[in-house]
Design an enzyme around this catalytic site. Structure first.
Site, PDB file in Angstrom:
ATOM      1  N   ARG A  62       0.835  -1.216   0.000  1.00 58.42           N
ATOM      2  CA  ARG A  62       0.000   0.000   0.000  1.00 58.42           C
ATOM      3  C   ARG A  62       0.868   1.263   0.000  1.00 58.42           C
ATOM      4  O   ARG A  62       0.418   2.344  -0.376  1.00 58.42           O
ATOM      5  CB  ARG A  62      -0.972   0.008   1.185  1.00 58.42           C
ATOM      6  CG  ARG A  62      -1.766   1.304   1.293  1.00 58.42           C
ATOM      7  CD  ARG A  62      -3.097   1.178   2.032  1.00 58.42           C
ATOM      8  NE  ARG A  62      -2.995   0.415   3.257  1.00 58.42           N
ATOM      9  CZ  ARG A  62      -2.412   0.853   4.386  1.00 58.42           C
ATOM     10  NH1 ARG A  62      -1.880   2.060   4.432  1.00 58.42           N
ATOM     11  NH2 ARG A  62      -2.391   0.089   5.447  1.00 58.42           N
ATOM     12  N   TYR A 115     -11.716  17.034 -17.931  1.00 52.93           N
ATOM     13  CA  TYR A 115     -12.403  15.740 -17.865  1.00 52.93           C
ATOM     14  C   TYR A 115     -13.616  15.828 -16.919  1.00 52.93           C
ATOM     15  O   TYR A 115     -13.517  16.425 -15.838  1.00 52.93           O
ATOM     16  CB  TYR A 115     -11.385  14.721 -17.365  1.00 52.93           C
ATOM     17  CG  TYR A 115     -11.916  13.334 -17.183  1.00 52.93           C
ATOM     18  CD1 TYR A 115     -12.290  12.556 -18.274  1.00 52.93           C
ATOM     19  CD2 TYR A 115     -12.020  12.780 -15.913  1.00 52.93           C
ATOM     20  CE1 TYR A 115     -12.765  11.276 -18.095  1.00 52.93           C
ATOM     21  CE2 TYR A 115     -12.493  11.483 -15.730  1.00 52.93           C
ATOM     22  CZ  TYR A 115     -12.869  10.739 -16.827  1.00 52.93           C
ATOM     23  OH  TYR A 115     -13.334   9.470 -16.642  1.00 52.93           O
ATOM     24  N   ASP A 187      -2.864  17.916 -16.052  1.00 52.22           N
ATOM     25  CA  ASP A 187      -3.279  16.559 -16.405  1.00 52.22           C
ATOM     26  C   ASP A 187      -2.814  16.332 -17.848  1.00 52.22           C
ATOM     27  O   ASP A 187      -3.365  16.918 -18.782  1.00 52.22           O
ATOM     28  CB  ASP A 187      -4.801  16.461 -16.273  1.00 52.22           C
ATOM     29  CG  ASP A 187      -5.332  15.075 -16.627  1.00 52.22           C
ATOM     30  OD1 ASP A 187      -4.652  14.337 -17.381  1.00 52.22           O
ATOM     31  OD2 ASP A 187      -6.439  14.733 -16.174  1.00 52.22           O
ATOM     32  N   LYS A 212      -5.356   5.363 -20.108  1.00 51.43           N
ATOM     33  CA  LYS A 212      -5.532   5.776 -21.496  1.00 51.43           C
ATOM     34  C   LYS A 212      -4.281   5.413 -22.307  1.00 51.43           C
ATOM     35  O   LYS A 212      -3.942   4.263 -22.409  1.00 51.43           O
ATOM     36  CB  LYS A 212      -5.859   7.273 -21.548  1.00 51.43           C
ATOM     37  CG  LYS A 212      -6.906   7.702 -20.507  1.00 51.43           C
ATOM     38  CD  LYS A 212      -8.284   7.129 -20.759  1.00 51.43           C
ATOM     39  CE  LYS A 212      -9.261   7.317 -19.605  1.00 51.43           C
ATOM     40  NZ  LYS A 212      -9.441   8.665 -19.108  1.00 51.43           N
TER      41      LYS A 212
HETATM   42  C1  LIG Z   1      -9.914   9.237 -17.962  1.00 47.87           C
HETATM   43  C2  LIG Z   1      -9.361  10.525 -17.524  1.00 47.87           C
HETATM   44  C3  LIG Z   1      -9.179  10.799 -16.161  1.00 47.87           C
HETATM   45  C4  LIG Z   1      -9.583   9.834 -15.080  1.00 47.87           C
HETATM   46  O1  LIG Z   1      -8.803   8.681 -15.110  1.00 47.87           O
HETATM   47  P1  LIG Z   1      -9.303   7.237 -14.601  1.00 47.87           P
HETATM   48  O2  LIG Z   1      -8.128   6.380 -14.824  1.00 47.87           O
HETATM   49  O3  LIG Z   1     -10.514   6.875 -15.392  1.00 47.87           O
HETATM   50  O4  LIG Z   1      -9.631   7.434 -13.149  1.00 47.87           O
HETATM   51  C5  LIG Z   1      -8.607  12.009 -15.822  1.00 47.87           C
HETATM   52  N1  LIG Z   1      -8.239  12.907 -16.772  1.00 47.87           N
HETATM   53  C6  LIG Z   1      -8.411  12.666 -18.086  1.00 47.87           C
HETATM   54  C7  LIG Z   1      -7.987  13.698 -19.068  1.00 47.87           C
HETATM   55  C8  LIG Z   1      -8.964  11.469 -18.512  1.00 47.87           C
HETATM   56  O5  LIG Z   1      -9.137  11.253 -19.823  1.00 47.87           O
END
Ligand SMILES: *Cc1c(COP(=O)(O)O)cnc(C)c1O
Length: 397
Positions: A62, A115, A187, A212
């Site tokens: 963890r 997002y 992000d 992604k």
């Molecule tokens: C999918 C996504 C997230 C969230 O990620 P998860 O792995 O689904 O929790 C955050 N920011 C962007 C730009 C995303 O495409």
């Protein structure tokens, strides 16, 4: 090979070797999956030193794991950051970053083009804990400046943003932030470190949904944070330990497999998307289109300056609005109708009739989701096949 040495090596070399030298005990060339919860201490004093954080070492998965450590060092090296922290999802990475930097009474200034899940975290969940967010138009540098108050403790943005793939001037935003002692969190999910490295443009922390493009295969949910040694240490020994957003070692291993081909995939995603975008641009049923690689994109020049290529995401509007959008996604055959992006396969969605269907028209508009909006995450199939599928589906609209 360590992260420090990694700085001198090329992107592709780091993608393959960063953070790992063949395992001393077994000689394993591939990164081993350390599927374990705990690690044996040498003796009581060793355990005491580890727990007191006087000595670095493995205690419990963890808090840290050797497979995660390779993934973390590799992404950190690719982003040009000091250290990384792998999390159970992209949302967990964003939440943990905020929880590490802010407390009740603090404020965030965030781009409104982000997002949907992040928007909800900032607009609905965090206010319950006393953290408020001002959403602004990220493309106007003055709006960042104007939104600052004495409680502002973080700037948050995505570039390209959701859903219109706007490109934010990260250097410009970072200058304003740093003049006010505010850290900038970017992000970088859509671009990946291959297309842009926000830390080199002045951002302080980068977060990713590894779900992604980093993973790329649509097989695992995970996230990662990259920042300074001090910040990552704090995040790991406070929120990561106390809240528990650790991921499975197998998922870290799958993300490492993804990283090995990241540059190749991002180049092909970009090439395919450019061709699909150019085809859509000429299509009579397309009302508007956003792709940073098209000259008509308002920030095409900024995208050229800030990115290596333009990525795999396209959004466009279809003539006939809601019904036409629904019809298009019901008629594609090769493209998959689902709520994800960054897969090797081409994905398509009509948010107004699917993911955002439950929102009021006003809320949809605020989020930039128009009734005619279609989003495509262009995959790695032969581009002629992707275009042929869209063509036949468009004919049925
Ligand atoms: C999918 C996504 C997230 C969230 O990620 P998860 O792995 O689904 O929790 C955050 N920011 C962007 C730009 C995303 O495409």
């Amino acid at each position: 090979m360590t992260t420090d040495q990694g700085e001198d090596l090329g992107f592709d070399t780091i993608s393959l070797h960063g953070g790992y030298t063949p395992d001393e005990t077994t000689g394993s060339r591939a990164v081993p999956i350390y599927q374990t919860t705990s690690y044996v201490f040498d003796d009581a004093d060793h355990a005491a030193r580890l727990f007191a954080l006087e000595e670095a070492g493995n205690i419990y998965t963890r808090i840290g794991n050797p497979t995660h450590a390779v993934f973390e060092k590799r992404v950190a090296a690719l982003e040009g950051g000091e250290a990384g922290l792998a999390t159970s999802s992209g949302m967990a990475a964003i939440h943990l970053t905020i929880m590490t930097l802010l407390e009740a009474g603090d404020e965030i200034v965030a781009s409104k083009y982000i997002y949907g899940g992040t928007y909800n975290l900032l607009s609905t969940t965090l206010p319950k804990y006393g953290i408020e967010t001002k959403f602004i138009d990220p493309d106007e540098l003055e709006s960042w400046e104007e939104a600052i108050s004495e409680d502002t403790k973080l700037f948050f943005l995505e570039s390209p943003g959701n859903p219109l793939l706007n490109i934010v001037d990260i250097e410009g935003v970072a200058e304003i932030a740093h003049a006010n002692d505010i850290p900038v969190v970017v992000d970088n999910t859509f671009n990946t470190p291959y297309l842009s490295q926000p830390l080199k443009l002045g951002a302080d922390i980068v977060v990713h949904s590894a779900t992604k493009y980093i993973g790329g295969h649509g097989s695992s949910i995970g996230g990662i944070i990259v920042g300074s040694e001090d910040f990552i240490f704090k995040a790991r020994t406070e929120g990561y330990r106390d809240i528990g957003p650790a991921l499975s070692p197998v998922n870290s291993w799958l993300f490492i497999q993804g990283l090995e081909t990241l540059s190749l995939r991002m180049e092909r995603h970009s090439e395919n998307a450019q061709q699909v975008a150019e085809w859509l641009e000429e299509h009579p049923k397309v009302e508007w289109i956003c792709y940073p690689g098209l000259e008509r994109h308002v920030q095409h020049e900024l995208a050229k300056k800030q990115q290596k290529n333009f990525g795999g995401m396209i959004t466009f509007g279809i003539q006939g609005g809601f019904e036409a959008g629904k019809k298009l996604i019901n008629n594609v055959e090769l493209c998959s109708l689902l709520a994800n992006v960054g897969d090797t396969r081409t994905l398509i969605i009509h948010p107004a009739s699917t993911t955002h269907e439950q929102l009021e028209a006003e809320e949809q508009e605020e989020a930039g989701i128009t009734e005619d909006l279609i989003r495509i995450s262009v995959g790695l199939e032969n581009v002629e096949d992707i275009i042929a599928d869209l063509k036949q589906a468009m004919e049925k609209v």
